[in-house]
Design an enzyme around this catalytic site. Structure first.
Site, short mmCIF file in Angstrom:
data_model
loop_
_atom_site.label_atom_id
_atom_site.label_comp_id
_atom_site.label_asym_id
_atom_site.label_seq_id
_atom_site.Cartn_x
_atom_site.Cartn_y
_atom_site.Cartn_z
N GLU A 1 -58.17 46.87 -98.17
CA GLU A 1 -58.88 48.03 -97.65
C GLU A 1 -58.67 49.26 -98.52
O GLU A 1 -57.60 49.47 -99.08
CB GLU A 1 -58.37 48.39 -96.25
N GLY B 1 -42.40 50.59 -81.68
CA GLY B 1 -42.78 51.93 -81.27
C GLY B 1 -43.92 51.84 -80.27
O GLY B 1 -43.97 50.94 -79.44
N ALA C 1 -51.49 46.28 -87.75
CA ALA C 1 -50.82 47.50 -88.22
C ALA C 1 -51.45 48.00 -89.51
O ALA C 1 -52.42 48.76 -89.48
CB ALA C 1 -49.33 47.22 -88.39
N ARG C 2 -50.92 47.56 -90.65
CA ARG C 2 -51.44 47.99 -91.95
C ARG C 2 -51.56 46.79 -92.88
O ARG C 2 -50.65 45.97 -92.98
CB ARG C 2 -50.53 49.06 -92.57
N HIS D 1 -60.52 46.40 -88.97
CA HIS D 1 -59.64 47.53 -88.65
C HIS D 1 -60.15 48.28 -87.41
O HIS D 1 -60.35 49.50 -87.42
CB HIS D 1 -59.56 48.49 -89.84
N ALA E 1 -58.70 47.46 -84.13
CA ALA E 1 -57.81 47.20 -83.00
C ALA E 1 -57.63 48.43 -82.11
O ALA E 1 -57.60 48.33 -80.89
CB ALA E 1 -56.44 46.71 -83.49
#
Length: 311
Positions: A256, A148, A226-227, A286, A288
């Protein structure tokens, strides 16, 4: 229409919404329970990740027409329930995709060239040239899972490196001139580098585990911007120890808190203790998508989408 802002953001967000005729209130400190007691007075809310928007909250928000999340993902919102209640969900992945692409590239180049390790050694009086011999990106195959906004941005950054970029996505026909769409099996057979970019969903939580890692034909480098919950950290550590994963750049971590504002509420996990000592692991908090420019772009994206929908 009245909007309640629950997190601080770039000043243009409130300024431009004021200019569009919205009434903007700010509450950055009240508890979730306190917000629920007054949320029926608002048509919209703007949030980053301070707390989750669950069924209880949505039931209290009887006049809510939209939720704007100043960020890329919507995992802190019960999206299905909000949609059933006719609430428009607005996210802003367009706002920080460039930042994420640059960060992923920076992590990869730093890992390949041992920049952080070499920097620490020189600062400590060590001059070890052979031990810090790097690896070139040229000629490698980069595999992207999730193509995406973020995956596409990273692929664009790789254009000048003479690499082959492959992408896998659950959606069909998302490949473009910057990345060839392939099956997951093809990606696992060819990739020298894996970078993941999917949203957090029930399907992606824990997807990077031992069984998944062992499906790769070659040892590979791993990047996650991402996650954190997409990765089973103890399985990642096992792969680093065995050499199946050559190095890892991790901007996000399994541990996290859901707000992304902190990491631990209890004792440091054993797997993380390994990561912080490993010379082939690069860690960032976190950030980015967390640049000076993206802060403004994220806010502008939210304003533009609210304006298009409600003005």
């Amino acid at each position: 229409m009245k909007i309640l802002h629950l997190d601080t953001n770039h000043q243009l967000l409130i300024s431009q919404l004021n200019d569009l005729g919205f009434v903007n209130d700010e509450d950055y400190t009240s508890s979730k329970d306190a917000i629920e007691k007054k949320i029926q007075n608002y048509d919209g809310i703007i949030i980053r990740s301070r707390f989750s928007i669950d069924k209880t909250f949505l039931d209290a928000a009887t006049n809510l027409k939209f939720i704007g999340r100043v960020g890329a993902g919507l995992e802190n919102i019960d999206c299905d329930y909000a949609t059933k209640k006719g609430i428009t969900l607005i996210a802003a992945p367009e706002g920080n995709r460039n930042a994420v692409g640059e960060h992923a590239l920076g992590m990869l180049l730093s890992l390949f060239n041992k920049l952080n390790k070499a920097d620490r050694e020189v600062r400590n009086g060590l001059w070890q040239r052979e031990a810090n011999r790097g690896v070139e990106l040229d000629g490698k195959t980069i595999g992207l899972i999730g193509y995406g906004n973020m995956g596409k941005a990273f692929a664009k950054k790789l254009l000048g490196f003479n690499v082959e970029v492959l992408c896998y996505d659950i959606k069909e026909y998302v490949g473009d001139k910057n990345a060839k769409q392939v099956t997951l099996k093809e990606l696992q057979e060819q990739a020298d580098v894996l970078s993941i970019h999917p949203p957090q969903t029930p399907q992606t939580v824990g997807m990077i585990n031992t069984a998944f890692i062992n499906q790769f034909k070659k040892s590979f480098w791993f990047i996650n911007t991402a996650r954190g919950k997409s990765v089973v950290t103890k399985d990642l550590v096992a792969a680093l120890q065995s050499g199946k994963i050559l190095g890892a750049g991790l901007d996000v971590l399994e541990y996290e808190k859901s707000s992304f504002e902190d990491m631990f509420s209890s004792q440091m996990p054993e797997a993380f203790q390994y990561l912080i000592k490993a010379e082939n692991v690069l860690l960032t908090p976190h950030v980015a998508g967390w640049t000076i420019e993206s802060k403004e772009k994220l806010a502008q994206t939210i304003v533009d989408k609210i304006k298009a929908k409600f003005c």
